[in-house]
Write a protein that holds these residues in place. Structure first.
Motif, PDB file in Angstrom:
ATOM      1  N   HIS A  41     -37.182  43.110  87.770  1.00  0.00           N
ATOM      2  CA  HIS A  41     -38.321  42.481  87.196  1.00  0.00           C
ATOM      3  C   HIS A  41     -39.673  42.566  88.329  1.00  0.00           C
ATOM      4  N   TYR A  43     -41.494  40.700  89.117  1.00  0.00           N
ATOM      5  CA  TYR A  43     -41.790  39.447  89.769  1.00  0.00           C
ATOM      6  C   TYR A  43     -40.854  39.258  91.014  1.00  0.00           C
ATOM      7  N   ASP A  57     -41.376  44.698  82.786  1.00  0.00           N
ATOM      8  CA  ASP A  57     -41.276  43.595  82.246  1.00  0.00           C
ATOM      9  C   ASP A  57     -39.949  43.297  81.477  1.00  0.00           C
ATOM     10  N   SER A  58     -39.752  42.220  80.868  1.00  0.00           N
ATOM     11  CA  SER A  58     -38.642  41.837  80.090  1.00  0.00           C
ATOM     12  C   SER A  58     -38.303  42.814  79.052  1.00  0.00           C
ATOM     13  N   MET A  81     -32.063  37.460  81.945  1.00  0.00           N
ATOM     14  CA  MET A  81     -32.430  38.827  82.044  1.00  0.00           C
ATOM     15  C   MET A  81     -31.131  39.615  82.170  1.00  0.00           C
ATOM     16  N   TYR A 129     -38.061  33.268  72.353  1.00  0.00           N
ATOM     17  CA  TYR A 129     -38.511  34.313  73.447  1.00  0.00           C
ATOM     18  C   TYR A 129     -37.231  34.493  74.364  1.00  0.00           C
ATOM     19  N   ASN A 131     -36.553  34.471  77.313  1.00  0.00           N
ATOM     20  CA  ASN A 131     -36.568  33.506  78.292  1.00  0.00           C
ATOM     21  C   ASN A 131     -35.571  32.234  77.512  1.00  0.00           C
ATOM     22  N   THR A 145     -40.374  39.299  73.318  1.00  0.00           N
ATOM     23  CA  THR A 145     -40.728  39.201  74.845  1.00  0.00           C
ATOM     24  C   THR A 145     -42.197  38.924  74.535  1.00  0.00           C
ATOM     25  N   SER A 146     -42.709  38.665  75.791  1.00  0.00           N
ATOM     26  CA  SER A 146     -44.200  38.428  75.704  1.00  0.00           C
ATOM     27  C   SER A 146     -45.001  39.715  75.316  1.00  0.00           C
ATOM     28  N   GLY A 147     -44.365  40.879  75.653  1.00  0.00           N
ATOM     29  CA  GLY A 147     -44.855  42.277  75.202  1.00  0.00           C
ATOM     30  C   GLY A 147     -44.691  42.764  73.916  1.00  0.00           C
ATOM     31  N   HIS A 192     -46.289  29.051  85.271  1.00  0.00           N
ATOM     32  CA  HIS A 192     -47.504  29.246  84.722  1.00  0.00           C
ATOM     33  C   HIS A 192     -48.247  27.913  84.087  1.00  0.00           C
ATOM     34  N   HIS A 215     -51.185  35.624  82.012  1.00  0.00           N
ATOM     35  CA  HIS A 215     -49.978  35.921  81.250  1.00  0.00           C
ATOM     36  C   HIS A 215     -49.962  34.698  80.085  1.00  0.00           C
ATOM     37  N   GLU A 217     -47.790  32.857  79.074  1.00  0.00           N
ATOM     38  CA  GLU A 217     -46.928  31.581  79.283  1.00  0.00           C
ATOM     39  C   GLU A 217     -48.377  30.687  79.824  1.00  0.00           C
ATOM     40  N   SER A 231     -48.644  40.406  78.523  1.00  0.00           N
ATOM     41  CA  SER A 231     -47.469  40.575  79.333  1.00  0.00           C
ATOM     42  C   SER A 231     -47.688  41.384  80.865  1.00  0.00           C
ATOM     43  N   THR A 232     -46.692  41.259  81.560  1.00  0.00           N
ATOM     44  CA  THR A 232     -46.805  41.640  82.822  1.00  0.00           C
ATOM     45  C   THR A 232     -46.907  43.213  82.793  1.00  0.00           C
TER      46      THR A 232
HETATM   47  P1  13P Z   1     -42.752  39.493  80.875  1.00  0.00           P
HETATM   48  O1  13P Z   1     -42.431  39.401  79.548  1.00  0.00           O
HETATM   49  O2  13P Z   1     -44.287  40.068  81.246  1.00  0.00           O
HETATM   50  O3  13P Z   1     -41.755  40.198  81.480  1.00  0.00           O
HETATM   51  O4  13P Z   1     -42.921  38.017  81.395  1.00  0.00           O
HETATM   52  C1  13P Z   1     -41.737  37.543  81.625  1.00  0.00           C
HETATM   53  C2  13P Z   1     -41.651  36.239  82.296  1.00  0.00           C
HETATM   54  O5  13P Z   1     -40.782  35.365  82.588  1.00  0.00           O
HETATM   55  C3  13P Z   1     -43.148  35.708  82.658  1.00  0.00           C
HETATM   56  O6  13P Z   1     -43.187  34.490  83.299  1.00  0.00           O
END
Ligand code: 13P
Length: 326
Positions: A41, A43, A57-58, A81, A129, A131, A145-147, A192, A215, A217, A231-232
């Motif tokens: 990831h 991060y 990203d995820s 993940m 989500y 997560n 996902t956030s994307g 976040h 982001h 979040e 998203s990232t």
């Molecule tokens: P992404 O969807 O950008 O990978 O973000 C995942 C995440 O856990 C952000 O904190």
């Protein structure tokens, strides 16, 4: 340059990451010998990003996990993940460098409570989500996902009620952007949620030519003063396409490594959250090169998901991948 409010990362220098450490070299040899891939990831530790087969990203990681031909997946990220990769690949060995790398959002979503919420809203569909735990995924109709969250929600008929879990901030952003009124779960990302709009507004005043990127979040007060919420992975495109020479980034600080490499020539200012140390995700930090090496050597720790849970959780994940092809 580093202060209590921010940390400045200068433009990437060509060749900055070409020399590998002995640990990185050993990982590279071992993953070839064992036909393993490292999915990392955005991060995680830059040293892991530099030797990964894919960094993203995820959403990107889920797509890679679905399509890999490797026998072994080393997932440098957090447990949900790696769990998703295992659900997509029940026959493969999925390794996680540190099994205790969890996620606050996942912990805030109890499957029994979600079951009760579903019973109270029998006509609603559940969009979760990514997560979240496999136990929550199996209760969900679609994962996002956030994307791809906006894209997916926009495909649901307007008169259909949606329960969105577990991130209330991401959920409220989707509601704002789509005009929906989804029922939101009361969860949040502890990293976040720490960002403070007043502090970020001061930072913007200090760097008026640097767009603020956050982001989804992040809380609404932070999103409202941001120039881009995404998203990232989308952060990379935004910073590449935008003519600005520097950007304020409000997400986990390791993201800056990817941004510097992908968007050379630009400067990144990592915002600190509420006077705390530069934005960190303690779970992502559990991934170290040494642990990646150890898990490849020992083929452990492995991620396992009970077969019945996995087959039920697979459906909403596949639905997500179908609804956001590309
Ligand atoms: P992404 O969807 O950008 O990978 O973000 C995942 C995440 O856990 C952000 O904190």
């Amino acid at each position: 340059m580093e202060t209590s409010k921010f940390m400045i990362f200068p433009p990437y220098r060509a060749g900055e990451c070409v020399e590998f450490t002995p640990v990185q070299e050993r990982i590279l040899r071992l993953k070839k010998e064992k036909n393993a891939v490292i999915l990392a990831h955005n991060y995680v530790d830059p040293q892991i990003q530099d030797i990964a087969d894919f960094v993203g990203d995820s959403l990107g990681l889920s797509r890679q996990a679905k399509n890999t031909g490797a026998d072994i997946i080393v997932f440098a990220g957090v447990d949900f993940m790696a769990e998703t990769a295992k659900i997509l690949n029940p026959q493969k060995i999925v390794l996680i460098p540190d099994k205790s790398a969890g996620c606050s959002l996942e912990e805030m979503c109890d499957p029994l409570k979600l079951k009760a919420l579903k019973s109270a809203n029998p006509d609603a569909i559940v969009i979760s989500y990514i997560n979240c735990s496999a136990a929550v995924k199996e209760l969900s109709d679609i994962i996002c996902t956030s994307g791809n969250a906006l894209d997916i929600v926009r495909q649901i008929p307007e008169d259909k009620q949606i329960i969105f879990c577990p991130d209330k901030h991401l959920g409220s952003w989707i509601n704002e952007k789509t005009g929906r009124n989804m029922i939101l779960w009361d969860g949040f990302c502890v990293s976040h949620a720490m960002y403070d709009a007043r502090e970020l507004a001061e930072l913007k005043a200090e760097f008026p030519k640097s767009p603020l990127v956050c982001h989804p979040e992040c809380p609404k007060s932070v999103r409202d003063i941001s120039d881009c919420v995404c998203s990232t992975e989308k952060m990379i495109k935004f910073c590449r396409d935008n003519p600005a020479e520097s950007f304020i980034i409000a997400t986990v600080v390791e993201m800056i490594h990817r941004l510097r490499k992908e968007v050379p020539g630009k400067t990144f200012i990592a915002a600190r959250a509420a006077g705390k140390s530069c934005q960190q995700c303690s779970s992502m930090r559990r991934n170290t090169p040494e642990k990646v090496l150890a898990c490849l050597e020992n083929l452990s720790p492995r991620i396992e998901v009970p077969a019945e849970t996995a087959s039920r959780a697979l459906k909403p994940i596949e639905r997500m991948l179908e609804m956001s092809a590309g």
